[in-house]
Design an enzyme around this catalytic site. Structure first.
Site, PDB file in Angstrom:
ATOM      1  N   GLY A  45       0.783  -1.231   0.000  1.00  0.00           N
ATOM      2  CA  GLY A  45       0.000   0.000   0.000  1.00  0.00           C
ATOM      3  C   GLY A  45       0.810   1.274   0.000  1.00  0.00           C
ATOM      4  N   LYS A  49      -0.691   2.044  -3.554  1.00  0.00           N
ATOM      5  CA  LYS A  49      -2.151   2.162  -3.441  1.00  0.00           C
ATOM      6  C   LYS A  49      -2.696   3.374  -4.193  1.00  0.00           C
ATOM      7  CE  LYS A  49      -3.922   0.848   0.423  1.00  0.00           C
ATOM      8  NZ  LYS A  49      -4.257  -0.513   0.137  1.00  0.00           N
ATOM      9  N   GLY A  77     -13.640  -2.514  10.359  1.00  0.00           N
ATOM     10  CA  GLY A  77     -14.235  -3.594  11.145  1.00  0.00           C
ATOM     11  C   GLY A  77     -14.061  -4.958  10.511  1.00  0.00           C
ATOM     12  N   GLU A 111      -0.005 -13.042   1.242  1.00  0.00           N
ATOM     13  CA  GLU A 111      -0.938 -13.079   0.114  1.00  0.00           C
ATOM     14  C   GLU A 111      -0.293 -13.746  -1.102  1.00  0.00           C
ATOM     15  OE1 GLU A 111      -2.016  -8.993  -0.466  1.00  0.00           O
ATOM     16  OE2 GLU A 111      -3.135  -8.897   1.418  1.00  0.00           O
TER      17      GLU A 111
END
Length: 194
Positions: A45, A49, A77, A111
């Site tokens: 990021g 990003k 959240g 990832e």
């Protein structure tokens, strides 16, 4: 009489040979869920990003595809692993935007490793970095098994034909089109293989 018996026999044969109907189940099972995304964009990021990752996501989205980019597909959240891991497992293709700070991120390497372990086709984009510069560094926060897993995934990415981009010298628009073309060609090949 003989004709009636013959037609009764034909009807009986038809009944026996008809496929059995399955009794309906109530409530009916839910329809299969579509994949969460078509393309999973793996990126660091702080490096990408607001530049190539965001631009590529927007471009693919406007073409009617379903790219996954954490900042666009997650809300405050959401649990990281609860959203990211299922998206990786359900995606058709991964795009790994490997940048100078990429290997410093546990999440980027996790990832990438999961994409490779799930045997997803991955298109690497080497953004302001050469593949030969990439190394997994042990900061003491990962186990030996994780470091081995991350190193293996990074080696797989380094030896996969990808795209390179120099953000200071490159043509952003041209590169975005080139990256989009690569994604679409890979998706078409994957669809043709199925």
């Amino acid at each position: 009489m003989q004709q009636r018996c013959a037609s009764s026999a034909v009807n009986l044969c038809r009944k026996i040979l008809q496929p059995h109907r399955v009794a309906s189940v109530w409530p009916p099972p839910p329809p299969p869920q579509p994949p969460l995304c078509d393309i999973f964009i793996n990126h660091r990021g702080v490096d990408t990003k607001r530049t190539i990752a965001g631009l590529l996501h927007g471009h693919l989205f406007r073409l009617g595809l379903r790219p996954f980019l954490d900042s666009m597909n997650m809300k405050p959240g959401d649990k990281l692993y609860g959203k990211i891991d299922p998206a990786i497992r359900s995606c058709k293709l991964g795009v790994a935007i490997i940048s100078p700070n990429y290997c410093d991120s546990y999440f980027c390497l996790h990832e990438l490793a999961l994409l490779m372990e799930c045997k997803k086709r991955v298109v690497p984009i080497f953004y302001d970095v050469k593949p030969s510069q990439l190394r997994v560094v042990d900061y003491g926060t990962s186990s030996a098994e994780e470091l081995e897993r991350f190193s293996w995934a990074l080696e797989e990415a380094k030896y996969t034909v990808g795209l390179t981009f120099d953000s200071l010298q490159g043509d952003w628009s041209g590169f975005l089109n080139c990256a989009t073309d690569a994604v679409i060609k890979n998706l078409v090949e994957l669809e043709d293989a199925n």
